[in-house]
Design a protein around this motif. Structure first.
Motif, mmCIF file in Angstrom:
data_model
loop_
_atom_site.group_PDB
_atom_site.id
_atom_site.type_symbol
_atom_site.label_atom_id
_atom_site.label_comp_id
_atom_site.label_asym_id
_atom_site.label_seq_id
_atom_site.Cartn_x
_atom_site.Cartn_y
_atom_site.Cartn_z
ATOM 1 N N ASP A 395 -57.986 36.352 39.730
ATOM 2 C CA ASP A 395 -58.132 36.903 38.224
ATOM 3 C C ASP A 395 -58.755 38.457 38.405
ATOM 4 O OD1 ASP A 395 -57.276 34.747 37.365
ATOM 5 O OD2 ASP A 395 -59.345 33.907 37.051
ATOM 6 N N LYS A 396 -59.532 38.731 39.245
ATOM 7 C CA LYS A 396 -60.219 39.842 39.354
ATOM 8 C C LYS A 396 -60.029 40.444 41.041
ATOM 9 C CE LYS A 396 -63.187 39.468 35.651
ATOM 10 N NZ LYS A 396 -64.665 39.300 35.089
ATOM 11 N N THR A 467 -65.175 31.119 41.243
ATOM 12 C CA THR A 467 -64.889 31.002 42.765
ATOM 13 C C THR A 467 -64.802 32.425 43.181
ATOM 14 O OG1 THR A 467 -63.997 29.942 44.528
ATOM 15 C CG2 THR A 467 -62.629 30.367 42.733
ATOM 16 N N LEU A 468 -65.313 32.828 44.443
ATOM 17 C CA LEU A 468 -65.050 34.047 44.725
ATOM 18 C C LEU A 468 -64.912 34.141 46.399
ATOM 19 C CD1 LEU A 468 -67.707 35.581 46.068
ATOM 20 C CD2 LEU A 468 -68.539 35.661 43.712
ATOM 21 N N MET A 469 -64.415 35.103 46.925
ATOM 22 C CA MET A 469 -64.271 35.291 48.133
ATOM 23 C C MET A 469 -64.747 36.918 48.494
ATOM 24 S SD MET A 469 -61.061 33.143 49.353
ATOM 25 C CE MET A 469 -59.624 33.919 48.350
ATOM 26 N N CYS A 470 -65.254 37.105 49.594
ATOM 27 C CA CYS A 470 -65.524 38.592 49.817
ATOM 28 C C CYS A 470 -65.381 38.620 51.404
ATOM 29 C CB CYS A 470 -67.121 38.812 49.411
ATOM 30 S SG CYS A 470 -67.677 40.726 49.792
ATOM 31 N N MET A 471 -64.809 39.607 51.985
ATOM 32 C CA MET A 471 -64.480 39.840 53.039
ATOM 33 C C MET A 471 -64.890 41.431 53.753
ATOM 34 S SD MET A 471 -63.213 38.595 56.049
ATOM 35 C CE MET A 471 -62.511 39.091 57.617
ATOM 36 N N PRO A 472 -65.707 41.244 54.722
ATOM 37 C CA PRO A 472 -65.922 42.836 55.044
ATOM 38 C C PRO A 472 -64.662 43.517 55.867
ATOM 39 C CG PRO A 472 -66.871 41.008 56.698
ATOM 40 C CD PRO A 472 -66.417 40.419 55.540
ATOM 41 N N LEU A 473 -64.499 44.840 55.637
ATOM 42 C CA LEU A 473 -63.510 45.478 56.150
ATOM 43 C C LEU A 473 -64.104 46.081 57.334
ATOM 44 C CD1 LEU A 473 -61.956 46.978 52.957
ATOM 45 C CD2 LEU A 473 -61.160 45.227 54.070
ATOM 46 N N ILE A 474 -63.845 45.794 58.531
ATOM 47 C CA ILE A 474 -64.151 46.076 59.807
ATOM 48 C C ILE A 474 -63.073 46.615 60.888
ATOM 49 C CG2 ILE A 474 -65.460 45.413 61.984
ATOM 50 C CD1 ILE A 474 -66.797 43.218 60.192
ATOM 51 N N ALA A 475 -63.097 47.710 61.198
ATOM 52 C CA ALA A 475 -62.263 48.409 62.141
ATOM 53 C C ALA A 475 -62.967 49.125 63.317
ATOM 54 C CB ALA A 475 -61.057 49.360 61.310
ATOM 55 N N LYS A 476 -62.522 48.795 64.432
ATOM 56 C CA LYS A 476 -63.037 49.350 65.768
ATOM 57 C C LYS A 476 -64.571 48.911 65.625
ATOM 58 C CE LYS A 476 -59.370 52.564 65.974
ATOM 59 N NZ LYS A 476 -58.941 54.077 65.844
ATOM 60 N N GLU A 477 -65.097 47.910 65.187
ATOM 61 C CA GLU A 477 -66.491 47.683 65.170
ATOM 62 C C GLU A 477 -67.245 48.296 63.972
ATOM 63 O OE1 GLU A 477 -68.248 47.596 68.765
ATOM 64 O OE2 GLU A 477 -66.831 45.741 69.792
ATOM 65 N N LYS A 478 -66.507 48.955 63.257
ATOM 66 C CA LYS A 478 -67.172 50.078 62.039
ATOM 67 C C LYS A 478 -67.032 49.323 60.877
ATOM 68 C CE LYS A 478 -67.280 54.651 60.368
ATOM 69 N NZ LYS A 478 -68.536 54.671 60.312
ATOM 70 N N GLY A 481 -66.286 48.971 54.323
ATOM 71 C CA GLY A 481 -66.296 48.312 53.205
ATOM 72 C C GLY A 481 -66.163 46.885 52.803
ATOM 73 N N THR A 482 -65.901 46.419 51.729
ATOM 74 C CA THR A 482 -65.681 45.099 51.757
ATOM 75 C C THR A 482 -64.364 44.931 50.528
ATOM 76 O OG1 THR A 482 -66.852 44.865 49.525
ATOM 77 C CG2 THR A 482 -67.976 44.400 51.555
ATOM 78 N N LEU A 483 -63.427 43.865 50.699
ATOM 79 C CA LEU A 483 -62.657 43.361 49.850
ATOM 80 C C LEU A 483 -62.948 42.053 48.933
ATOM 81 C CD1 LEU A 483 -59.678 44.048 48.970
ATOM 82 C CD2 LEU A 483 -58.817 42.447 50.816
ATOM 83 N N ASN A 484 -62.746 42.292 47.834
ATOM 84 C CA ASN A 484 -63.500 41.191 47.196
ATOM 85 C C ASN A 484 -62.460 40.673 45.906
ATOM 86 O OD1 ASN A 484 -66.264 42.164 47.912
ATOM 87 N ND2 ASN A 484 -65.512 44.013 46.602
ATOM 88 N N VAL A 485 -62.215 39.398 45.772
ATOM 89 C CA VAL A 485 -61.343 38.633 45.019
ATOM 90 C C VAL A 485 -62.140 37.536 44.157
ATOM 91 C CG1 VAL A 485 -59.116 39.193 45.830
ATOM 92 C CG2 VAL A 485 -60.244 37.200 46.379
ATOM 93 N N SER A 486 -61.867 37.141 42.970
ATOM 94 C CA SER A 486 -62.456 36.002 42.129
ATOM 95 C C SER A 486 -61.406 35.401 41.168
ATOM 96 C CB SER A 486 -63.814 36.504 41.428
ATOM 97 O OG SER A 486 -63.556 37.365 40.449
ATOM 98 N N LYS A 487 -61.866 34.184 40.789
ATOM 99 C CA LYS A 487 -61.175 33.280 39.715
ATOM 100 C C LYS A 487 -62.410 32.896 38.930
ATOM 101 C CE LYS A 487 -56.621 32.117 41.147
ATOM 102 N NZ LYS A 487 -55.643 30.934 41.547
#
Length: 689
Positions: A395-396, A467-478, A481-487
């Motif tokens: 939804d978001k 309900t929600l899911m949040c995932m850290p955005l990691i590239a080359k151990e750096k 930010g984060t990617l977030n979705v929810s319902k």
């Protein structure tokens, strides 16, 4: 046939087997009986034809021989030998009245004169030879058969007349013999027979035939001389059984070379056999029907459980794994049916897993293909979030970026959130859900925010259902930010959704890192706008595009008014803040296809594709008014902030890149010279000022 049976079902094969067992022996026996009967009929017809042909041939020979002897006897009469006209003619007349087959009789002397005749007008044929007549008389030969205009055939018989004194030949007695009696003899003999008969002379002419139904055919005379002929022969395309007998077999030297032919159509000859065949066919049909019914009843008892299994298994073949397969009986096939149902359950689980894996792979491929080719940082953020929200059916959603210098998370792009919330939301590392995920560098999946203990420990206020899911955005151990979705509905995300979400986020992190590196190479570090080198490169590309598609392009050059005085008054640190603010307001007030860049110092540029002279004024004025109206404060006090702009267009005003920049710069100079905080479109008059 073998392939057809192999493809047929058990019931069909059982039915065919029973029918074969029932019908094959009967068919073979019937066929043998039919062929045997045809052979018997052929032999009987041939035998009867031979008997009748020989009888007819002998009868015709005897008739001809009787006529010859009768004529020879007449030649022995004294009145004939003495060539007495009146007595001979009276005798001839009496003889013809008694024997109707004599048509004409006449007596010829050695001078070839007709001495006596039953027909006063008779004349010798022009080709008649006395010597030949004598020769034929001695040899017993007959003349060629001739057909009269009325259709009645006749032939000539000749007998030599010898002198009473010295037995020398003194004349020839000639008679034309009517052969109509041969036709009557033929008809009477075949009156009750279905056969037809022909009498042919040595050249194949018809002497007599039993009826008009008799078919004309040719028989080699020499072949009939050797032996009687019995064979099948095609006449006008119709098969006939024929028999041919030569009269020569009774007297090779005296009998004429005639052939008696008897013929009967095969259809008529074998009529009895065909009737037998029809009866056998009826018996076979009845037997087949009975065998079919019995075989169907028998095979059904075997195949009903199998058909049930096949019918139920068809749901599997169509991909319907929800339909339960139930057995009809608790026998071996019933056990097999239960095994099939167990297989259905396993297949259902396997297919669901496979479908998800395929969806996951195809989604990752499509998303990866889409985002890997996009290096525009802002476009990339929008693309990533839109794709993730669509695939996960959220939804978001929001994509938050971490500022390395300030260690602050801010929303780059958002779906389902208001612009105000997206703009104002800022959080430190460890704060709220996104801050917690960044600090711990682990993904978070909350199935129900109202009952999850981890979520309650992180966020204690403003908790809503869902309900929600949040995932850290990691590239080359750096951390990027984060990617977030929810319902809004709790428990609406599954573990599979979470796995897919993590994979998408990992791809997004790589794409963002690539775009970020590219952005560092082409953007100004302070303002985050494109740098001067990138501006020159893009301007070349857009001018080439204009030439290719015959389109327009406008260039806006922007300069911050009184910037040197501002720096002297408030310091370079505040001056840098002004440049950042101006850059941000420029980005907020241009189209997505427009290209904003820092030209150098306090000067900025905007490339506006597809904008002509009139259209370029609109974005320039929008930017100028946005900056003029912006409440810029230093130490709590409002400080006025304005800009001046100059516009030039290609190809209406300038005809190359250098000319375009020069004329836009002249227009900018004109704005500053005539009072600042204004927009000017290049005009040639500006060259003189």
């Amino acid at each position: 046939m073998k392939n057809l049976l192999s493809k047929a079902g058990i019931q069909a094969r059982l039915t065919v087997s029973i029918l074969v067992v029932a019908l094959l022996p009967l068919t073979l026996l019937g066929l043998k009986a039919f062929n045997d009967q045809k052979e018997i009929i052929r032999k009987e017809v041939t035998a009867s034809h031979l008997e009748l042909s020989n009888t007819l041939a002998h009868g015709i020979y005897e008739n001809l021989e009787f006529t010859r002897r009768l004529l020879n006897s007449v030649g022995e009469l004294e009145a004939v030998k003495l060539m007495r006209k009146e007595i001979s003619e009276d005798f001839f007349e009496a003889l013809m009245r008694h024997f109707s087959f004599f048509k004409i009789m006449y007596l010829i002397n050695s001078d070839k004169e007709i001495v006596a005749s039953t027909e006063p007008s008779v004349k010798l044929p022009s080709n008649w030879l006395y010597s030949k007549a004598i020769q034929r008389s001695y040899q017993g030969s007959l003349s060629q058969v001739v057909t009269q205009p009325d259709g009645i055939p006749y032939m000539t018989l000749e007998s030599v007349i010898k002198s009473p004194q010295d037995s020398g030949i003194i004349g020839v007695l000639i008679s034309e013999v009517n052969l109509l009696n041969i036709k009557e003899l033929l008809r009477n003999a075949l009156k009750k027979s279905k056969s037809q008969g022909l009498v042919l002379d040595e050249v194949g002419n018809i002497i007599a035939k039993s009826s008009d139904k008799a078919r004309t055919l040719s028989i080699p005379v020499n072949e009939a001389l050797e032996e009687d002929i019995t064979r099948m022969k095609s006449i006008d395309g119709e098969p006939y059984l024929i028999t041919a007998v030569s009269l020569k077999k009774f007297d090779f030297y005296q009998a004429p070379n005639w052939i008696i032919v008897l013929q009967i159509p095969e259809e008529i000859a074998f009529e009895a056999a065909e009737k037998f065949k029809t009866r056998m066919t009826h018996i076979l049909v009845v037997t087949a029907l009975i065998a079919l019914v019995l075989s169907l009843l028998l095979s059904h008892s075997f195949t009903a459980p199998l058909n049930n299994l096949i019918s139920e298994a068809k749901y599997l073949s169509k991909g319907n794994f929800d339909h339960k397969i139930s057995p009809l009986h608790n026998d071996e096939i019933g056990d097999l049916t239960k095994t099939f149902d167990e297989m259905r359950i396993n297949l259902k689980e396997t297919r669901e897993d496979l479908d998800y894996r395929i969806l996951e792979l195809s989604t990752l491929y499509e998303v990866g293909k889409a985002i890997s080719s996009e290096l525009n940082f802002r476009k990339l953020q929008n693309m990533i979030l839109e794709l993730v929200v669509k695939v996960i059916k959220a939804d978001k959603g929001s994509l938050m970026l971490l500022d390395d210098a300030e260690k602050i998370l801010s929303i780059g792009v958002a779906v389902g959130l208001s612009e105000e919330i997206a703009r104002e939301t800022k959080m430190e590392i460890g704060q709220s859900i996104a801050g917690w995920v960044v600090r711990n560098k682990v993904p978070l999946f909350i199935k129900n925010v109202e009952t999850d203990e981890v979520f309650k420990s992180i966020k204690t206020q403003n908790v809503r259902t869902g309900t929600l899911m949040c995932m850290p955005l990691i590239a080359k151990e750096k951390i990027l930010g984060t990617l977030n979705v929810s319902k809004a509905e709790a428990e609406s995300f599954t573990e599979r959704d979470f796995e897919l979400f993590k994979n998408l986020a990992n791809q997004a992190a790589i794409a963002i890192d690539n775009a970020r590196l590219y952005r560092y190479a082409v953007t100004d570090e302070m303002t985050k706008l494109y740098n001067h080198r990138y501006f020159q490169q893009r301007l070349d590309e857009e001018l080439q595009r204009c030439d290719r598609y015959q389109s327009h392009l406008s260039l806006i050059i922007i300069d911050v008014d009184h910037f040197k005085a501002f720096n002297d008054t408030y310091g370079h640190q505040e001056g840098d803040r002004v440049l950042k603010t101006v850059a941000s307001l420029i980005e907020d007030n241009i189209r997505e296809i427009d290209i904003a860049a820092r030209y150098g110092g306090e000067e900025f540029t905007v490339i506006c594709p597809e904008k002509n002279t009139d259209g370029a004024i609109v974005p320039a004025e929008r930017i100028r008014k946005a900056i003029e109206q912006y409440d810029f404060r230093i130490n709590g006090q409002s400080v006025p902030l304005t800009i001046s702009t100059g516009i030039a267009c290609y190809p209406e005003i300038a005809n190359n890149k250098i000319d375009l920049i020069k004329k836009a710069d002249l227009a900018l100079y004109y704005s500053k010279k005539t009072g600042r905080n204004k927009t000017s479109l290049y005009h040639p008059i500006m060259e003189k000022s």
